[in-house]
Design a protein around this motif. Structure first.
Motif, short mmCIF file in Angstrom:
data_model
loop_
_atom_site.label_atom_id
_atom_site.label_comp_id
_atom_site.label_asym_id
_atom_site.label_seq_id
_atom_site.Cartn_x
_atom_site.Cartn_y
_atom_site.Cartn_z
N CYS A 144 39.53 40.00 38.41
CA CYS A 144 38.27 40.48 38.96
C CYS A 144 37.47 41.24 37.91
N GLY A 145 38.13 42.17 37.22
CA GLY A 145 37.43 42.97 36.22
C GLY A 145 36.86 42.13 35.09
N LEU A 146 37.66 41.20 34.62
CA LEU A 146 37.22 40.34 33.53
C LEU A 146 36.19 39.32 34.00
N GLY A 147 36.48 38.65 35.09
CA GLY A 147 35.60 37.59 35.57
C GLY A 147 34.24 38.09 36.01
N THR A 148 34.20 39.19 36.75
CA THR A 148 32.91 39.69 37.21
C THR A 148 32.11 40.31 36.07
N GLY A 149 32.81 40.89 35.09
CA GLY A 149 32.10 41.42 33.92
C GLY A 149 31.43 40.30 33.13
#
Length: 173
Positions: A144-149
């Motif tokens: 989530c952190g990587l993908g949404t960033g």
């Protein structure tokens, strides 16, 4: 009952599909940098450990850090910094874009910081994992952190002037 499948499930007409559903009875264990590194390695992501001991890498040209924060290193934070810096004159326009992002989406939190006379754009997803985290939960938070960033940076790239565009208040010669 007839109608879309999701509506039938909501109304109790169909069972919830189980395809792809991961059942994980693994008990939560403490968050560690090693567990974060294991996840990144399992995805064949390239990363390094910086001078502060933090895991960091580059995705789509932007730098991301995988941090453990808090008194007991119980807070996971995935922080990204967009690969571009913007002139201070664009603060109002970029702030409006970030406010729209933050209002319309849960993740990531987006903000600006002034660094060396320019604006730096950051993304952040944080989770307090004091009771621990199992592998499925950790994988979901990191993704989530990587993908949404990456998604946010890509969306803003399309909305903002390119690197070589003249500043709005500087006339062409």
């Amino acid at each position: 009952m007839s109608g879309p499948g999701w509506l039938l499930r909501v109304l109790g007409g169909l069972p919830k599909p189980t395809k792809g559903l991961v059942v994980d009875d693994e008990p939560p264990t403490p968050l560690t940098r090693e567990r974060i590194a294991d996840y990144l390695l399992s995805r064949a992501y390239r990363f390094v450990i910086d001078d502060d001991g933090d895991l960091t890498g580059t995705w789509d040209g932007s730098r991301f850090w995988f941090l453990t924060l808090g008194e007991h290193q119980e807070i996971l934070q995935v922080r990204g910094r967009w690969h571009r810096s913007l002139p201070l004159e664009q603060r109002a326009a970029v702030t409006l874009a970030l406010n729209d992002w933050n209002r319309e989406r849960i993740w990531p939190k987006a903000y600006l910081r002034e660094e060396d006379g320019l604006l730096a754009l950051y993304s952040e997803v944080s989770a307090d994992l004091e009771p621990g985290v199992n592998e499925v939960q950790l994988a979901q938070l990191l993704a989530c952190g990587l993908g949404t960033g990456v998604q946010m940076f890509s969306a803003l790239e399309a909305m903002l002037p390119p690197d070589d565009a003249p500043s709005p208040d500087v006339p062409d010669n």
